[in-house]
Design a protein around this motif. Structure first.
Motif, PDB file in Angstrom:
ATOM      1  N   ARG A 190       0.807  29.054 -76.134  1.00  0.00           N
ATOM      2  CA  ARG A 190       1.410  30.389 -76.071  1.00  0.00           C
ATOM      3  C   ARG A 190       1.563  30.819 -74.617  1.00  0.00           C
ATOM      4  NH1 ARG A 190       2.294  33.530 -80.019  1.00  0.00           N
ATOM      5  NH2 ARG A 190       1.842  35.413 -78.852  1.00  0.00           N
ATOM      6  N   GLU A 208       1.974  33.775 -73.399  1.00  0.00           N
ATOM      7  CA  GLU A 208       1.158  34.945 -73.076  1.00  0.00           C
ATOM      8  C   GLU A 208      -0.305  34.569 -72.850  1.00  0.00           C
ATOM      9  OE1 GLU A 208       0.529  38.416 -71.664  1.00  0.00           O
ATOM     10  OE2 GLU A 208       2.544  37.844 -72.273  1.00  0.00           O
ATOM     11  N   ASN A 216      10.451  32.334 -73.654  1.00  0.00           N
ATOM     12  CA  ASN A 216      10.007  31.782 -74.945  1.00  0.00           C
ATOM     13  C   ASN A 216       8.562  32.167 -75.232  1.00  0.00           C
ATOM     14  OD1 ASN A 216      12.491  30.476 -75.211  1.00  0.00           O
ATOM     15  ND2 ASN A 216      11.737  28.663 -74.142  1.00  0.00           N
ATOM     16  N   ASP A 217       8.186  32.164 -76.496  1.00  0.00           N
ATOM     17  CA  ASP A 217       6.808  32.468 -76.878  1.00  0.00           C
ATOM     18  C   ASP A 217       5.861  31.335 -76.524  1.00  0.00           C
ATOM     19  OD1 ASP A 217       7.504  34.947 -77.849  1.00  0.00           O
ATOM     20  OD2 ASP A 217       7.674  34.264 -79.922  1.00  0.00           O
ATOM     21  N   TYR A 218       6.378  30.094 -76.517  1.00  0.00           N
ATOM     22  CA  TYR A 218       5.554  28.917 -76.248  1.00  0.00           C
ATOM     23  C   TYR A 218       6.151  28.140 -75.071  1.00  0.00           C
ATOM     24  CZ  TYR A 218       3.251  29.685 -80.702  1.00  0.00           C
ATOM     25  OH  TYR A 218       2.518  30.225 -81.727  1.00  0.00           O
TER      26      TYR A 218
END
Length: 88
Positions: free
Chosen positions: A35, A37, A83-85
């Motif tokens: 991830r 984040e 992107n999230d990943y």
């Protein structure tokens, strides 16, 4: 994994755990996807422990020399990506 994470014996146990978690996630970013984040969150914690840019560079270089994984490029990709990943 035949390498060691760079740590400073002056850090508290909690700080050592947090720094190892950061480097471990960098490692995971090269082997799987992580991830975005989470990388940024652990990097922010890393910077609380290691506020000095020169010390950061020293630790990043030591980790890359022993593992082949670039913490700098991982954080840069996480910052630049929407992107999230991410995967290295």
């Amino acid at each position: 994994m035949n390498y060691e994470y760079p740590i400073d014996e002056m850090w508290s146990t909690k700080e050592i755990i947090d720094v190892v978690n950061f480097f471990s996630l960098v490692e995971k970013a090269y082997e799987n996807k992580v991830r975005r984040e989470e990388i940024l969150m652990l990097y922010r914690r890393f910077k609380q422990i290691v506020p000095s840019k020169s010390e950061e560079k020293k630790l990043f270089s030591a980790f890359e020399a022993s593992s082949g994984y670039s913490s700098y490029h991982t954080v840069k990709r996480a910052r630049d990506s929407s992107n999230d990943y991410i995967k290295m």
